[in-house]
Design a protein around this motif. Structure first.
Motif, mmCIF file in Angstrom:
data_model
loop_
_atom_site.group_PDB
_atom_site.id
_atom_site.type_symbol
_atom_site.label_atom_id
_atom_site.label_comp_id
_atom_site.label_asym_id
_atom_site.label_seq_id
_atom_site.Cartn_x
_atom_site.Cartn_y
_atom_site.Cartn_z
ATOM 1 N N ASP A 161 13.059 -3.201 1.568
ATOM 2 C CA ASP A 161 13.610 -1.770 1.187
ATOM 3 C C ASP A 161 12.624 -0.754 0.549
ATOM 4 O O ASP A 161 12.705 -1.043 -0.649
ATOM 5 N N VAL A 162 11.686 0.201 1.082
ATOM 6 C CA VAL A 162 10.764 0.691 0.726
ATOM 7 C C VAL A 162 11.165 1.703 -0.516
ATOM 8 O O VAL A 162 10.349 1.835 -1.410
ATOM 9 N N LYS A 163 12.262 2.154 -0.690
ATOM 10 C CA LYS A 163 12.872 2.714 -1.725
ATOM 11 C C LYS A 163 12.486 1.900 -2.969
ATOM 12 O O LYS A 163 12.380 2.706 -4.168
ATOM 13 N N ASN A 164 12.778 0.672 -3.170
ATOM 14 C CA ASN A 164 12.361 -0.367 -4.314
ATOM 15 C C ASN A 164 10.956 -0.130 -4.762
ATOM 16 O O ASN A 164 10.731 -0.510 -5.939
ATOM 17 N N PHE A 165 10.211 0.432 -3.957
ATOM 18 C CA PHE A 165 8.685 0.302 -4.345
ATOM 19 C C PHE A 165 8.521 1.299 -5.608
ATOM 20 O O PHE A 165 7.568 1.429 -6.233
ATOM 21 N N LYS A 166 9.570 2.399 -5.819
ATOM 22 C CA LYS A 166 9.334 3.173 -6.665
ATOM 23 C C LYS A 166 9.393 2.421 -8.084
ATOM 24 O O LYS A 166 8.637 2.694 -9.058
ATOM 25 N N GLU A 180 13.137 5.332 6.838
ATOM 26 C CA GLU A 180 13.804 4.113 6.548
ATOM 27 C C GLU A 180 12.461 2.980 6.047
ATOM 28 O O GLU A 180 12.733 2.222 5.489
ATOM 29 N N ASP A 181 11.366 3.393 6.730
ATOM 30 C CA ASP A 181 10.287 2.341 6.548
ATOM 31 C C ASP A 181 9.076 2.864 6.064
ATOM 32 O O ASP A 181 7.935 2.121 6.211
ATOM 33 N N LYS A 182 9.079 3.993 5.456
ATOM 34 C CA LYS A 182 7.882 4.663 5.078
ATOM 35 C C LYS A 182 8.018 5.729 3.771
ATOM 36 O O LYS A 182 9.047 6.165 3.731
ATOM 37 N N PHE A 183 7.010 5.515 2.926
ATOM 38 C CA PHE A 183 6.985 6.147 1.664
ATOM 39 C C PHE A 183 5.455 6.746 1.188
ATOM 40 O O PHE A 183 4.580 6.151 1.737
ATOM 41 N N LEU A 184 5.574 7.955 0.475
ATOM 42 C CA LEU A 184 4.419 8.590 0.170
ATOM 43 C C LEU A 184 4.200 8.234 -1.277
ATOM 44 O O LEU A 184 5.506 8.350 -2.137
ATOM 45 N N PHE A 185 3.177 7.875 -1.964
ATOM 46 C CA PHE A 185 3.014 8.112 -3.448
ATOM 47 C C PHE A 185 1.652 8.470 -3.639
ATOM 48 O O PHE A 185 0.641 8.528 -2.917
ATOM 49 N N GLU A 237 -2.941 11.458 -2.026
ATOM 50 C CA GLU A 237 -1.590 10.845 -1.796
ATOM 51 C C GLU A 237 -1.757 9.665 -0.590
ATOM 52 O O GLU A 237 -2.844 9.832 0.291
ATOM 53 N N ILE A 238 -1.055 8.560 -0.548
ATOM 54 C CA ILE A 238 -1.146 7.690 0.282
ATOM 55 C C ILE A 238 0.273 7.114 0.834
ATOM 56 O O ILE A 238 1.218 7.315 0.136
ATOM 57 N N VAL A 239 0.377 7.195 2.226
ATOM 58 C CA VAL A 239 1.488 6.927 2.901
ATOM 59 C C VAL A 239 1.428 5.492 3.249
ATOM 60 O O VAL A 239 0.563 5.092 4.077
ATOM 61 N N VAL A 252 4.541 -6.727 5.448
ATOM 62 C CA VAL A 252 3.071 -6.152 5.817
ATOM 63 C C VAL A 252 3.343 -4.641 5.668
ATOM 64 O O VAL A 252 4.073 -3.985 6.635
ATOM 65 N N LEU A 253 2.699 -4.123 4.734
ATOM 66 C CA LEU A 253 2.921 -2.580 4.832
ATOM 67 C C LEU A 253 1.425 -2.087 5.180
ATOM 68 O O LEU A 253 0.460 -2.506 4.630
ATOM 69 N N GLY A 254 1.299 -1.057 5.868
ATOM 70 C CA GLY A 254 0.113 -0.531 6.309
ATOM 71 C C GLY A 254 -0.105 0.840 5.947
ATOM 72 O O GLY A 254 0.966 1.705 5.937
#
Length: 135
Positions: A23-28, A43-48, A55-57, A70-72
């Motif tokens: 769950d990409v939301k949990n990366f926060k 659903e499967d993508k986030f920016l920080f 900024e990295i997506v 695996v996140l890319g």
């Protein structure tokens, strides 16, 4: 370039740890304190963004339940992967190691090695607490 975080022990099963990282939301909750921006793009993508960094997506590219995520990089100038390797220790404990892989020229690798290493170490260090607080 390949960088590895220390392995961290998590008081959750490999499956629960996998679900948390899926769950990409949990990366926060894993991000370092110097984060300046975090945005869910799908659903499967986030920016920080970290202070002083572009900024990295990140996009979820591949999953192998319950052992690997695996996140890319999604767009941008650099192509890299962030891999979460999950090992089951017993039914209530798992171990996670993050691996950063990317192809960079020597100058770029020299500039980003330190900050990226610190970043993945922070993500790993924050993981046991963040995952334990999830039911």
């Amino acid at each position: 370039m390949k960088l590895e975080s220390p392995k961290v022990s998590v008081n959750k099963s490999a499956q629960n740890t996998f679900e948390f990282l899926s769950d990409v939301k949990n990366f926060k909750s894993l991000m370092p304190e110097n984060i300046s921006k975090f945005e869910i793009l799908g659903e499967d993508k986030f920016l920080f963004a970290l202070k002083g960094m572009p900024e990295i997506v990140l996009k979820k590219k591949e999953t192998t339940p319950p052992n690997q995520i695996v996140l890319g990089a999604a767009g941008g100038k650099i192509d890299f992967s962030l891999i979460g390797n999950i090992s089951e220790i017993d039914e209530n404990t798992s171990e996670v190691q993050l691996v950063f892989e990317g192809q960079f020229n020597a100058m770029m690798a020299m500039m980003i090695k330190g900050p990226i290493n610190k970043f993945i170490e922070t993500l790993a260090t924050n993981m046991p607490t963040a995952i334990s607080t999830v039911a």
